[in-house]
Design an enzyme around this catalytic site. Structure first.
Site, short mmCIF file in Angstrom:
data_model
loop_
_atom_site.label_atom_id
_atom_site.label_comp_id
_atom_site.label_asym_id
_atom_site.label_seq_id
_atom_site.Cartn_x
_atom_site.Cartn_y
_atom_site.Cartn_z
N SER A 1 -16.84 16.76 6.51
CA SER A 1 -16.80 15.45 7.16
C SER A 1 -17.95 14.57 6.65
O SER A 1 -17.99 14.22 5.48
CB SER A 1 -16.83 15.63 8.68
OG SER A 1 -16.44 14.45 9.34
N HIS B 1 -9.29 18.72 11.95
CA HIS B 1 -10.61 18.35 11.41
C HIS B 1 -11.66 19.44 11.61
O HIS B 1 -12.42 19.75 10.69
CB HIS B 1 -11.07 17.05 12.06
CG HIS B 1 -12.14 16.34 11.31
ND1 HIS B 1 -11.94 15.77 10.07
CD2 HIS B 1 -13.44 16.09 11.62
CE1 HIS B 1 -13.04 15.20 9.65
NE2 HIS B 1 -13.98 15.38 10.57
#
Length: 323
Positions: free
Chosen positions: A88, A297
């Site tokens: 990320s 994610h």
């Protein structure tokens, strides 16, 4: 909002830091500026000098902190290059670094980007979609209230979070499902991929804190669809960038070998945006879709089946680029 602890959640069988160490790698796990582990400064106090200390976005992390970290590691180990794995924002700061300081391409064997968060115009996370267009207003509101840190230390101290995790999130607690549901809402992961024993550790170690300008910078990426420096306004842009314009980062400078890993169900780093990124990188060596359709994610850090779906392929990539 994460920290180095994300890379040890799940223990020796799954957590990437342990897996790499067991394979003989010298593993360094890093914390971004502004997390609970990175609040020290030579002259500024993050609680008393808030306006000055917290005036940074992920640009400064990529431009100053990450190069310093890499140089420190190479100096200690005596190596000329290292492997880099980012998740990320860890990928965001890496791409800032090699775009702004392309000489650092020569210090990287291969970069592995997990859920790369660079081009974000197709983000599907509903809260971010709603809030992002108002980011300048929300930033001004926060500044007027004297708020420069997201989830300040005094609100989310280790002691408070550990108490919450003990009472609400432990495996035996009847309220553990509430913790799991909260994690889904905040982060995005596959529910049946989270071990019950990991929930308390996740709750007690995160969120780890960040600057409001990091959030504003990401919102800018969502709104503009461009991977660009943070726009502080013409005057401050001139001071920071020697240009009144917050220009886009140069993808042509991102020349080291890069492998991207992505999940089909990721509503933050969506397939559409990851494909756009892949098409702009000059040296993409691997473009790997996790085979589990529900992979999202935070599964890159929390999923119980990381070894099956991610770690094995990641190790093959690293082994290909051993110097």
């Amino acid at each position: 909002m994460g920290s180095a602890e994300n890379f040890v959640i799940g223990g020796p069988q799954n957590a990437l830091a342990y897996v790499l160490a067991d394979k003989g790698y010298d593993v360094w796990v890093c914390n971004a500026r502004g997390s609970r582990h990175s609040r020290k400064h030579r002259t500024l106090d993050p609680d008393r000098d808030m306006k000055k200390f917290w005036r940074f976005s992920f640009h400064e992390i990529g431009y100053y902190d990450l190069p310093a970290t890499i140089d420190y590691i190479l100096n200690i180990t005596g190596k000329e290059k290292l492997h880099f794995i980012g998740h990320s924002q860890g990928t965001t700061t890496f791409f800032v670094m090699v775009a702004e300081k392309p000489e650092y391409n020569n210090k990287i064997n291969v970069m592995v980007g997990l859920a790369p968060s660079v081009l974000l115009s197709h983000i599907r996370e509903p809260t971010i979609r709603v809030i992002a267009p108002a980011y300048k207003y929300l930033q001004s509101l926060a500044e007027s209230l004297g708020i420069y840190e997201i989830l300040p230390k005094y609100l989310l101290s280790n002691e408070i979070m550990q108490h919450i995790s003990t009472t609400l999130c432990e495996e035996q607690s009847i309220t553990r499902v509430l913790c799991s549901n909260a994690l889904v809402a905040m982060s995005g992961y596959t529910p049946d991929q989270l071990e019950p024993s990991a929930t308390a550790m996740i709750a007690s170690t995160g969120p780890a804190g960040a600057s409001i300008y990091q959030a504003s910078h990401f919102a800018q990426l969502v709104v503009t669809g461009k991977f660009a420096r943070y726009d502080w306004g013409a005057k401050e842009n001139k001071e920071r960038y020697n240009s009144s314009i917050a220009s886009e980062y140069n993808f042509n400078n991102m020349a080291c070998p890069i492998a991207l890993f992505y999940g089909e169900a990721d509503i933050m780093a969506t397939i559409e945006d990851v494909v756009l990124l892949a098409n702009r990188l000059p040296n993409l060596v691997d473009f790997y879709k996790i085979s589990l359709d529900s992979w999202s994610h935070m599964d890159f850090l929390w999923a119980k089946d990381r070894s099956r779906y991610m770690n094995k392929h990641l190790l093959r990539v690293l082994n290909t680029f051993i110097d």
